[in-house]
Design a protein around this motif. Structure first.
Motif, PDB file in Angstrom:
ATOM      1  N   ARG A 146       6.814  11.203   0.320  1.00 22.77           N
ATOM      2  CA  ARG A 146       6.562  12.571   0.773  1.00 22.77           C
ATOM      3  C   ARG A 146       7.331  13.550  -0.120  1.00 22.77           C
ATOM      4  O   ARG A 146       8.502  13.295  -0.441  1.00 22.77           O
ATOM      5  CB  ARG A 146       6.985  12.740   2.235  1.00 22.77           C
ATOM      6  N   VAL A 147       6.688  14.630  -0.463  1.00 23.20           N
ATOM      7  CA  VAL A 147       7.343  15.729  -1.179  1.00 23.20           C
ATOM      8  C   VAL A 147       7.230  16.961  -0.297  1.00 23.20           C
ATOM      9  O   VAL A 147       6.123  17.388   0.050  1.00 23.20           O
ATOM     10  CB  VAL A 147       6.704  15.984  -2.554  1.00 23.20           C
ATOM     11  N   LEU A 148       8.376  17.520   0.073  1.00 25.54           N
ATOM     12  CA  LEU A 148       8.411  18.621   1.037  1.00 25.54           C
ATOM     13  C   LEU A 148       9.118  19.825   0.438  1.00 25.54           C
ATOM     14  O   LEU A 148      10.075  19.681  -0.336  1.00 25.54           O
ATOM     15  CB  LEU A 148       9.143  18.192   2.313  1.00 25.54           C
ATOM     16  N   ALA A 149       8.657  20.996   0.828  1.00 27.14           N
ATOM     17  CA  ALA A 149       9.390  22.231   0.506  1.00 27.14           C
ATOM     18  C   ALA A 149      10.299  22.535   1.687  1.00 27.14           C
ATOM     19  O   ALA A 149       9.887  22.472   2.850  1.00 27.14           O
ATOM     20  CB  ALA A 149       8.415  23.373   0.261  1.00 27.14           C
ATOM     21  N   THR A 150      11.565  22.837   1.422  1.00 27.12           N
ATOM     22  CA  THR A 150      12.537  23.155   2.468  1.00 27.12           C
ATOM     23  C   THR A 150      13.087  24.550   2.215  1.00 27.12           C
ATOM     24  O   THR A 150      12.953  25.086   1.104  1.00 27.12           O
ATOM     25  CB  THR A 150      13.702  22.147   2.477  1.00 27.12           C
ATOM     26  N   GLU A 200       0.858  -1.181   0.000  1.00 24.20           N
ATOM     27  CA  GLU A 200       0.000   0.000   0.000  1.00 24.20           C
ATOM     28  C   GLU A 200       0.897   1.235   0.000  1.00 24.20           C
ATOM     29  O   GLU A 200       1.731   1.411   0.889  1.00 24.20           O
ATOM     30  CB  GLU A 200      -0.895  -0.009   1.237  1.00 24.20           C
ATOM     31  N   VAL A 201       0.736   2.084  -1.003  1.00 28.92           N
ATOM     32  CA  VAL A 201       1.602   3.258  -1.160  1.00 28.92           C
ATOM     33  C   VAL A 201       0.786   4.518  -0.887  1.00 28.92           C
ATOM     34  O   VAL A 201      -0.288   4.715  -1.469  1.00 28.92           O
ATOM     35  CB  VAL A 201       2.218   3.319  -2.569  1.00 28.92           C
ATOM     36  N   SER A 202       1.304   5.367  -0.009  1.00 22.75           N
ATOM     37  CA  SER A 202       0.646   6.638   0.295  1.00 22.75           C
ATOM     38  C   SER A 202       1.543   7.792  -0.127  1.00 22.75           C
ATOM     39  O   SER A 202       2.768   7.667  -0.128  1.00 22.75           O
ATOM     40  CB  SER A 202       0.349   6.734   1.792  1.00 22.75           C
ATOM     41  N   LEU A 203       0.916   8.912  -0.495  1.00 19.36           N
ATOM     42  CA  LEU A 203       1.664  10.097  -0.915  1.00 19.36           C
ATOM     43  C   LEU A 203       1.221  11.295  -0.086  1.00 19.36           C
ATOM     44  O   LEU A 203       0.041  11.598   0.018  1.00 19.36           O
ATOM     45  CB  LEU A 203       1.417  10.383  -2.401  1.00 19.36           C
ATOM     46  N   SER A 204       2.203  11.962   0.478  1.00 16.29           N
ATOM     47  CA  SER A 204       1.960  13.233   1.159  1.00 16.29           C
ATOM     48  C   SER A 204       2.794  14.279   0.438  1.00 16.29           C
ATOM     49  O   SER A 204       4.034  14.217   0.464  1.00 16.29           O
ATOM     50  CB  SER A 204       2.381  13.129   2.634  1.00 16.29           C
ATOM     51  N   ALA A 205       2.130  15.221  -0.210  1.00 24.10           N
ATOM     52  CA  ALA A 205       2.855  16.171  -1.051  1.00 24.10           C
ATOM     53  C   ALA A 205       2.361  17.589  -0.827  1.00 24.10           C
ATOM     54  O   ALA A 205       1.163  17.858  -0.865  1.00 24.10           O
ATOM     55  CB  ALA A 205       2.694  15.799  -2.520  1.00 24.10           C
ATOM     56  N   ALA A 206       3.319  18.482  -0.580  1.00 21.33           N
ATOM     57  CA  ALA A 206       2.996  19.917  -0.536  1.00 21.33           C
ATOM     58  C   ALA A 206       2.822  20.391  -1.972  1.00 21.33           C
ATOM     59  O   ALA A 206       3.581  20.012  -2.858  1.00 21.33           O
ATOM     60  CB  ALA A 206       4.133  20.662   0.148  1.00 21.33           C
TER      61      ALA A 206
END
Length: 401
Positions: A314-318, A273-279
């Motif tokens: 996860r895709v994050l802005a830094t 099961e693949v989940s995506l958390s993206a800004a």
């Protein structure tokens, strides 16, 4: 060779006329004569120079020749210098015996026999030159030995590298043949099965739904072949410095989302099961094709070693740019394996999984580096792995293709 070695001679006498006379007597080609009028002055010269011979007058005030000789014999730098004593005292004084006890190699009586003095000095000069020549040869031989040891060590290292390269080549060819055979066998079997059904007139096997499933299977097998070939080509491009980077502005979150959509069949087949958390959006200037390779490689890795457990993207802005995280909860990576997973042809081995060419993480690291980014990994055996990619928002355009 011997004639080119300079010999230094020391004469010590408290009378200037004796020094001048002896100097004139023993001076010659490639000889340098030093004069000292006292034992103290002689000691200063002895500490500064390496002498082939010291000719000492016995009867000197303050420090006589015997006392100077004892000091010379007690000092490491001067204890091996040959000493010749000179004295005007009669033989009944037994100075010769005392001189030999003090370490003299010869004893001369005044008035000096010119021919004898010159002959003896020549002998000591030649002995000194021979010793120097031998020392130089020993030094040269030692230097040659060390150079040979270094060369031998380098040859052994080169041999080890060559053997490793041969092993890597053989392993790589074995892996390639295995990995290519898997999708090819699938395509061959599918083709043979269809030919068999056609030959029997079994047209029920070619309904719209079944043809669609066949096409999807074919597409997956062909994509696997294309990806294997592209990986090998990318390694060749990296080695020759021709991995091209052509940045365009795009949304990283949208790209990752699209990859998950395109790989839905592989995700389903892996049982994860693949989940995506993206800004949204995380927009930057990168090579879209190459960054997609990075995401695909990390996702494929997570599915392969994820042990059918959840995978989180996860895709994050830094503050510095953007970050992609791919985390699985599978078999994990041991500490020894962590140090080599980004090398060519390296694969994490386990009883359950050993797949792929071992090029994915190597290519991924090279792509990230070409964007002036970094990649990190955190992992423990049995607890899964977290790969974290940092990318600056603006990457310099590189095109060596």
């Amino acid at each position: 060779m011997l004639s080119t070695i300079e010999a230094k001679l020391l004469i010590v006498d408290d009378l200037p006329e004796n020094l001048l006379a002896l100097d004139a007597l023993i001076r010659g080609e490639r000889r340098q004569v030093f004069q000292a009028s006292s034992g103290e002055e002689a000691l200063g010269l002895l500490l500064q120079h390496e002498f082939a011979l010291a000719i000492l007058d016995v009867q000197m005030p303050d420090m006589n020749g015997f006392e100077l000789a004892e000091l010379m014999r007690g000092t490491e730098k001067t204890k091996h210098i040959p000493i010749v004593f000179v004295s005007a005292a009669g033989r009944e004084m037994n100075y010769a015996f005392t001189g030999y006890e003090s370490g003299a190699v010869d004893f001369l009586q005044k008035p000096l026999d010119i021919q004898a003095v010159q002959s003896k000095v020549t002998v000591f000069v030649e002995l000194f030159r021979q010793r120097q020549a031998i020392n130089e040869q020993v030094i040269a031989l030692e230097r040659s030995r060390k150079e040979q040891e270094i060369l031998l060590s380098e040859l052994r290292a080169a041999q080890d590298d060559l053997q490793k390269a041969v092993r890597m080549r053989d392993d790589f060819m074995s892996i390639v043949s295995h990995e290519l055979r898997t999708p090819l066998n699938g395509l061959v079997l599918e083709t043979q099965l269809r030919k068999l059904r056609l030959s029997k007139g079994d047209m029920a096997a070619f309904t719209a739904d079944k043809l669609k499933a066949m096409t999807e299977r074919d597409e997956r097998q062909i994509n696997s072949l294309v990806r294997l070939i592209e990986d090998m080509l990318d390694v060749s491009r990296i080695r020759t410095g021709k991995l091209s980077i052509r940045p365009t502005r795009f949304d990283l979150s949208a790209l990752v989302s699209r990859v998950l959509e395109n790989y839905s069949a592989q995700i389903a087949a892996a049982g994860c099961e693949v989940s995506l958390s993206a800004a949204e959006p995380v927009t930057g200037l990168w090579d879209e094709f190459r960054i997609e390779q990075v995401v695909v490689n990390l996702l494929t890795n997570a599915l392969r070693y994820g042990a059918k457990k959840p995978v989180d993207l996860r895709v994050l802005a830094t503050p510095e740019g953007a970050c992609i995280e791919v985390q699985d909860h599978g078999i994990g990576i041991s500490v020894p394996d962590l140090s080599r997973i980004f090398q060519q042809f390296e694969r994490v081995s386990s009883n359950e999984v050993t797949q792929g060419l071992g090029l994915g993480l190597f290519i991924t690291e090279q792509i990230v580096a070409s964007h002036q980014g970094t990649i990190e990994v955190e992992s423990r055996p049995g607890q899964g792995s977290l790969f974290r990619v940092y990318l600056p928002l603006e990457s310099r355009s590189v095109d060596n293709g």
